[in-house]
Design an enzyme around this catalytic site. Structure first.
Site, PDB file in Angstrom:
ATOM      1  N   GLU A 297       0.823  -1.208   0.000  1.00 39.43           N
ATOM      2  CA  GLU A 297       0.000   0.000   0.000  1.00 39.43           C
ATOM      3  C   GLU A 297       0.855   1.254   0.000  1.00 39.43           C
ATOM      4  O   GLU A 297       0.649   2.177  -0.797  1.00 39.43           O
ATOM      5  CB  GLU A 297      -0.928  -0.008   1.213  1.00 39.43           C
ATOM      6  N   ASP A 301       1.194   4.189  -3.034  1.00 41.25           N
ATOM      7  CA  ASP A 301       0.851   5.592  -2.848  1.00 41.25           C
ATOM      8  C   ASP A 301       2.015   6.503  -3.237  1.00 41.25           C
ATOM      9  O   ASP A 301       1.843   7.461  -4.006  1.00 41.25           O
ATOM     10  CB  ASP A 301       0.460   5.851  -1.395  1.00 41.25           C
ATOM     11  N   SER A 517      -7.208   2.290  -3.823  1.00 35.47           N
ATOM     12  CA  SER A 517      -5.930   2.751  -3.302  1.00 35.47           C
ATOM     13  C   SER A 517      -4.987   3.135  -4.424  1.00 35.47           C
ATOM     14  O   SER A 517      -3.958   3.759  -4.167  1.00 35.47           O
ATOM     15  CB  SER A 517      -5.267   1.664  -2.453  1.00 35.47           C
ATOM     16  N   GLY A 578     -24.666  10.999 -15.825  1.00 34.89           N
ATOM     17  CA  GLY A 578     -24.636  11.897 -14.677  1.00 34.89           C
ATOM     18  C   GLY A 578     -23.959  11.253 -13.484  1.00 34.89           C
ATOM     19  O   GLY A 578     -23.289  10.217 -13.608  1.00 34.89           O
ATOM     20  N   ASP A 580     -23.235   8.996 -10.332  1.00 35.01           N
ATOM     21  CA  ASP A 580     -23.722   7.688  -9.894  1.00 35.01           C
ATOM     22  C   ASP A 580     -22.906   7.213  -8.706  1.00 35.01           C
ATOM     23  O   ASP A 580     -21.823   7.727  -8.417  1.00 35.01           O
ATOM     24  CB  ASP A 580     -23.669   6.671 -11.038  1.00 35.01           C
TER      25      ASP A 580
END
Length: 593
Positions: A297, A301, A517, A578, A580
């Site tokens: 993770e 990032d 992520s 549009g 959602d």
């Protein structure tokens, strides 16, 4: 006569004291299905307790937040200073005095730490003393994954404090802050395994490949490839690490050397800050960390943000407070939940990066309302200072944080779409994920059941800024899932970005990662570049995005109309024309669309 008066006064005092000090239940929270009680908590285990006081003028702060975030308001972009925010949220004198009077009977005053606004008081006590303080009983609970946690399902306060204290943690919160990138795939071979990347000045067709998505692809796809930041330093971007996650510099160096060679020096220049003894480890992973995938993770990032937004400076916060906790000699303190620990630290800083990427979520129902409400209000303070706070919308579609996650309500044991926190907080921006290029569709990966998340909060009402867009969506989808979610809740995500088969380097080797992520740091990097352009032209950064996004910013996004938030043995919320509840307003305008 004097004896009679003395007796009357004594009786009056005796009658008043029990009422003033009488403890009454302040909060209960059902233990989530995934936890089972193992036994009493060790009496000498130390708890870092945070007591939140009712903020004096939060309603006024919220009003100003919406004004400075509304592109049509005369106050747009006139963000509040640290001192101005603290003045609005500081508790009333009565609240502070009453809570101090109570605490000083149990805690040495010199051991109590105060937030700058004095709306949070933090101290460390053994479990036995906390149990007396809150008239409760802590236990050890084991999660189905084998990890343990020390919590209580109920706690009390003296009755006269109920209106002055908003939350005390860690008590009833079983939050686990799950990183939304555990759905990763191994890539055969070494780092040199050949994959097509295309020319640096190529088209999307030339530089993008769905089998391995690179920074060059994302920069080309979303039209930032030719932008050169003008005010790096004045403009910054940040990420958060929780649960012992890492941002490994040597892995980042390999990644940038391969995919953004001009940025390679950034691998050793981006700042890392430890909060509450959060890890800044740069040594090789231990065997246990390798088995757990620690750093996947964090590397995703850091590598994604630097790969897109360099040379914009990156700051990485590493916050301790891993909720699955077993106290030992080296780490004897039961830390608070990481979101609260992190945001209260950041709120003390004079300067905060203008965009912050968060890749962690938890099922809202595992988070007590008091905790969620307090943390959300802290996010509002940060947003009021001109900060864009982004959270991934989850990897389990409508079924929670994890692919194949539980869809069982803690309240009635019935099937329900499970909303996520902090995406359900109205003061943050939630980012969904897409896949494919022409066109992009709501992300789903059948190999690991990753499905971009979306939903409606059971805690936070629908904010006015999204009411019209959500109403149109509900009219479109009809009543098919109406018993399974709260139509009047804060709806998310707000927007989306590509989120499948991201290339990362982890443990020196190439990996492919899915998840919100991935889409979240990518979107954070893009907003960082937008802020750079604004600041360099003498304009304020975008700040809290949602009022702008739902009113005008949506025009800068390409509608995603295919796919759905699969989960709970349903097709989940569909992507439509549009806004959602799976891709929000879609992805940034790009040459690919």
């Amino acid at each position: 006569m004097s004896t009679i008066l003395f007796t009357a006064a004594l009786l009056s005092l005796c009658a008043a004291t029990p009422l003033q000090s009488r403890y009454v239940v302040k909060e209960t929270h059902r233990v989530p299905h995934e936890f089972s009680r193992e036994g009493n908590a060790p009496s000498q285990a130390l708890i870092r307790l945070s007591v939140g006081l009712k903020q004096g003028r939060f309603h006024e702060l919220e009003k100003q937040l919406y004004e400075i975030s509304d592109p049509d308001h005369s106050h747009y972009g006139q963000y509040l200073s640290l001192d101005e925010v603290n003045e609005l949220v500081k508790p009333k004198d009565e609240s502070l005095e009453l809570v101090q009077e109570w605490l000083h009977q149990h805690v040495d005053p010199k051991n109590i730490n105060y937030s700058p606004a004095r709306d949070f008081l933090t101290f460390i006590l053994p479990v036995a003393k906390v149990e007396r303080l809150l008239e409760t009983k802590y236990s050890v609970y084991r999660h189905v994954d084998g990890s343990t946690i020390i919590r209580t399902p109920e706690w009390k306060l003296p009755l006269h404090l109920h209106d002055h204290v908003t939350a005390i943690q860690p008590t009833t919160s079983f939050i686990r802050a799950v990183p939304q990138s555990k759905t990763y795939l191994n890539v055969p071979g070494t780092v040199g395994h050949p994959l097509p990347y295309g020319p640096s000045n190529g088209t999307v067709d030339q530089v993008c490949n769905t089998r391995a998505v690179t920074p060059l692809c994302l920069r080309t796809l979303y039209g930032t490839v030719d932008y050169k930041p003008k005010v790096p330093g004045q403009n910054q971007v940040a990420l958060t690490d929780y649960l012992g996650e890492l941002n490994n510099r040597s892995d980042t160096e390999i990644y940038l050397q391969r995919y953004r060679p001009e940025a390679v020096s950034a691998a050793y220049k981006f700042r890392q800050i430890s909060i509450a003894n959060g890890t800044l480890q740069q040594t090789p992973n231990s065997p246990a960390q390798l088995r757990a995938g620690t750093g996947i993770e964090g590397n995703l990032d850091a590598e994604t943000i630097l790969g897109i937004s360099w040379p914009t400076p990156l700051l990485a916060w590493s916050t301790a407070g891993d909720p699955p906790f077993a106290p030992d000699i080296d780490n004897p303190t039961v830390d608070n939940e990481p979101y609260l620990t992190w945001v209260n630290y950041v709120l003390k800083q004079d300067f905060v990066p203008q965009v912050i990427s968060n890749s962690y979520e938890d099922n809202e129902q595992t988070v007590p309302y008091s905790y969620a409400n307090v943390v959300c209000s802290q996010f509002a303070q940060l947003s009021a200072r001109g900060v864009s706070i982004l959270f991934g919308s989850g990897d389990g579609g409508v079924g929670g944080v994890q692919p194949g996650g539980s869809c069982l309500s803690n309240v009635n044991n019935q099937t329900q779409f499970i909303p996520l926190f902090p995406s359900s907080c109205p003061y943050v921006t939630s980012v969904g994920a897409t896949v494919n290029f022409k066109p992009e569709v709501a992300a789903y990966d059948p190999r690991n059941k990753f499905s971009s998340g979306g939903g409606f909060s059971n805690y936070f009402p629908q904010p006015k800024y999204q009411a019209e867009a959500v109403s149109e969506y509900l009219d479109t989808i009809g009543e098919e899932f109406s018993p399974l979610y709260n139509k009047s809740g804060r709806a998310y995500p707000d927007l989306a970005a590509y989120g499948v088969n991201y290339t990362i380097i982890w443990n020196g080797t190439l990996r492919l990662v899915d998840g919100t992520s991935a889409s979240t740091p990518a979107m954070a990097a893009i907003f960082a570049l937008l802020n750079d352009a604004l600041i360099s032209n003498g304009k304020p950064p975008l700040g809290f995005l949602n009022p702008w996004l739902y009113k005008k910013g949506k025009k800068a996004f390409v509608d995603v109309t295919s796919g759905s938030a699969l989960g709970c043995n349903t097709t989940g919320f569909p992507a439509t024309k549009g806004w959602d509840a799976v891709t929000g307003f879609g992805t940034p305008v790009s040459p690919a669309n």
